[in-house]
Design a protein around this motif. Structure first.
Motif, PDB file in Angstrom:
ATOM      1  N   ASN A  28      48.920  42.405  41.431  1.00 17.26           N
ATOM      2  CA  ASN A  28      48.755  41.569  42.544  1.00 17.26           C
ATOM      3  C   ASN A  28      50.052  40.647  42.696  1.00 17.26           C
ATOM      4  OD1 ASN A  28      46.346  42.269  44.103  1.00 17.26           O
ATOM      5  ND2 ASN A  28      45.420  41.523  42.108  1.00 17.26           N
ATOM      6  N   TYR A  35      51.329  40.806  47.995  1.00 20.24           N
ATOM      7  CA  TYR A  35      50.967  42.386  48.045  1.00 20.24           C
ATOM      8  C   TYR A  35      50.212  42.933  46.770  1.00 20.24           C
ATOM      9  CZ  TYR A  35      55.373  42.800  45.491  1.00 20.24           C
ATOM     10  OH  TYR A  35      56.616  42.759  44.591  1.00 20.24           O
ATOM     11  N   ALA A  36      49.790  44.083  46.906  1.00 25.46           N
ATOM     12  CA  ALA A  36      49.233  44.715  45.806  1.00 25.46           C
ATOM     13  C   ALA A  36      50.047  45.967  45.542  1.00 25.46           C
ATOM     14  CB  ALA A  36      47.644  44.722  45.928  1.00 25.46           C
ATOM     15  N   SER A  62      40.565  40.678  38.890  1.00 31.59           N
ATOM     16  CA  SER A  62      39.770  41.192  40.013  1.00 31.59           C
ATOM     17  C   SER A  62      38.569  40.220  40.538  1.00 31.59           C
ATOM     18  CB  SER A  62      39.056  42.428  39.532  1.00 31.59           C
ATOM     19  OG  SER A  62      38.221  42.184  38.214  1.00 31.59           O
ATOM     20  N   LEU A  65      42.670  35.346  46.715  1.00 35.20           N
ATOM     21  CA  LEU A  65      43.988  34.704  46.856  1.00 35.20           C
ATOM     22  C   LEU A  65      44.090  33.322  47.138  1.00 35.20           C
ATOM     23  CD1 LEU A  65      46.881  35.867  47.502  1.00 35.20           C
ATOM     24  CD2 LEU A  65      46.392  35.972  49.896  1.00 35.20           C
ATOM     25  N   SER A  87      52.241  36.890  39.362  1.00 36.34           N
ATOM     26  CA  SER A  87      51.979  38.232  39.364  1.00 36.34           C
ATOM     27  C   SER A  87      50.611  38.252  38.405  1.00 36.34           C
ATOM     28  CB  SER A  87      52.716  39.231  39.223  1.00 36.34           C
ATOM     29  OG  SER A  87      53.024  39.179  37.825  1.00 36.34           O
TER      30      SER A  87
END
Length: 522
Positions: free
Chosen positions: A90, A103-104, A171, A175, A204
């Motif tokens: 991510n 974005y992923a 996980s 966000l 990231s």
């Protein structure tokens, strides 16, 4: 870690839909590189009944792995292994006070490797169906041409230690919990100096699951977290612009970040940018260079560390080839490559061949005592693998790579080292560098440093190339401090088109034999 092993099997369509991202499907390929190899068992090993692995959700079980390994050995290869990887990255960036990228990126696939004599057959697939895995295995198998052997009848599961314990897996983090930390770094950088005119911040996070299964009946899994944070600042003063950055990188979860950490990130990047207004290139010449603790370890990594990687020595193209047992540095110099440092970027529970990692001594009291090995080079030299077989991802075969490489503390006080220099350079950070492995020559671009005059730090310096011959610089290490520091940044090493995270470090070190490419006094 969450145990999802009993979830239903996901189809590739399910997976892509859930991930919200596409994957590039590519054909299997074959690559060859030379060296003898032999079957090697994972260490440590523990007998255990068949159990579901993380990759069971993609329909991969021990029966399938045994069958694919058998197909990989169908043409008589001496050894085969499978490297499964599922990685989610991510990325979140902020510029001019607003989030501008989020974005992923997802990787899912398997690399199949077959070793035969001095040849490697390799193929990968991004489709984990039995048919695609068999196709990749048959492609890798063509490196051999003899009677086939079956795959292992059963597997023994490895039980490696955990060098990257985490509290909050990425996980589980949404966000909206990350954005305030980017705001914090941005605000800290902007407030540091009114000359800061632009700030870019990104964070990231990565969670990578890998599984290695081999034809000797070994199977091992690893869960690899990672996070990096960068802040870049542009400063402007009287029409002149300067730019610099600062970074953090660890195998940590969300607990890595706090307001204090992100404030430090922003302020340090800003300080490194504005100090460049006071800096000028140093006078050119050859004089003592004092390497600051921490990031200066990049010089050790590039100028000496690559020369210790065993594939270069097996091929006789390293300046350290054939020099094991010889004196290569003063007796107060000891250099190690350590895969066991908790939560460091280069640490690994097992390497990408499934081998246990360790703290590998390369230079001990000035004497070269060994190299960094993968399975191929270990067999060539008749030694045990050192857990340095690493790869960028499932699309590449492993090669010997560094993990966390650093010099141990020496006998000198850092203040004593500084006082010993009449005229020299104190090198703090570098922006880039390059090294010729075979010749041993290196060149590094000094981004931040200071003149040393009469044993004291003088004016800031910048924009100078430090040029030297790695073995000569190592031989001419004059003093080693007792203040070892590991770099906290996001170090990444490139080799053979593959990039892997690494750590590096150094105590304060005084070197000779380095030419400083600055300006002429006259």
């Amino acid at each position: 870690m969450r145990d999802d092993s009993n979830q239903r099997r996901l189809t590739r369509r399910d997976f892509l839909a859930a991930a919200g991202s596409g994957l590039v499907l590519g054909p299997a390929f074959l690559a060859s590189c030379g060296a003898p190899a032999e079957p090697t068992a994972f260490v440590p090993r523990a007998a255990a009944p068949p159990a579901a692995t993380y990759f069971a959700r993609f329909g991969v079980d021990e029966a399938l792995m045994s069958r694919v390994l058998g197909e990989a050995l169908a043409r008589g290869g001496e050894y085969a292994d499978l490297y499964f990887q599922h990685e989610v990255v991510n990325y979140l960036a902020l510029e001019d006070g607003a989030v501008n990228q989020a974005y992923a990126r997802i990787k899912l696939g398997c690399g199949v490797r077959v070793l035969q004599g001095d040849q490697t057959g390799f193929a990968f697939t991004e489709d984990l169906s039995p048919e695609a895995l068999s196709s990749a295995a048959r492609t890798a198998a063509v490196v051999a041409n003899a009677a086939g052997v079956p795959g292992p009848a059963a597997f023994a599961r490895g039980a490696p230690p955990n060098y990257y314990m985490i509290d909050q897996p990425w996980s589980s983090v949404s966000l909206d919990r990350k954005i305030p930390f980017l705001d914090r770094a941005n605000a800290a950088a902007a407030a540091f100096d009114k000359r800061i005119v632009k700030v870019r911040v990104f964070v990231s996070d990565t969670e990578s699951r890998v599984l290695v299964a081999n034809s000797a009946g070994g199977i091992v899994e690893d869960f690899r977290p990672m996070t990096t944070a960068y802040c870049t600042c542009v400063a402007e003063d009287k029409g002149r612009r300067e730019e610099n950055y600062h970074s953090f990188g660890k195998r940590r979860g969300f607990e890595q970040y706090s307001d204090a950490v992100m404030t430090e990130l922003g302020e340090t990047a800003a300080r490194k940018a504005v100090v460049l207004f006071e800096a000028a290139p140093p006078p050119a010449g050859e004089y003592p260079v004092v390497l600051a603790p921490g990031l200066s370890g990049i010089l050790l990594h590039e100028a000496m560390g690559h020369g210790f990687e065993a594939d270069f020595n097996r091929k006789g193209i390293s300046v350290y080839s054939g020099r094991v047992g010889q004196k290569v540095a003063p007796e107060f110099v000891t250099i190690v490559d350590d895969g066991t440092v908790p939560n460091e970027r280069g640490s690994l529970n097992v390497d990408d061949e499934g081998q246990a990692t360790a703290r590998t001594v390369l230079v001990e009291n000035g004497v070269l005592v060994g190299y960094l090995h993968d399975l191929i080079s270990a067999r060539h030299f008749g030694v045990a693998p050192t857990g340095n077989g690493r790869r960028d991802c499932y699309m590449f075969p492993p090669v010997p790579r560094m993990r966390n490489t650093y010099m141990l503390n020496g006998p000198h006080d850092p203040a004593e080292i500084l006082r010993s220099v009449k005229k020299g350079i104190y090198a703090e950070t570098f922006s880039n560098g390059q090294v010729n492995i075979g010749a041993g020559d290196f060149s590094f671009y000094l981004k931040n440093g200071y003149l040393i005059e009469d044993g004291k730090l003088g004016r800031p310096v910048k924009d100078a190339n430090l040029i030297g011959f790695g073995p000569k610089v190592l031989e001419q290490v004059q003093m080693v401090g007792n203040d070892l520091a590991l770099d906290r940044g996001a170090g990444t090493c490139g080799k053979d088109g593959q990039r892997v995270p690494v750590g590096m470090g150094l105590p304060t070190v005084k070197c000779g034999g380095i030419s400083v490419g600055g300006v002429n006094d006259g």
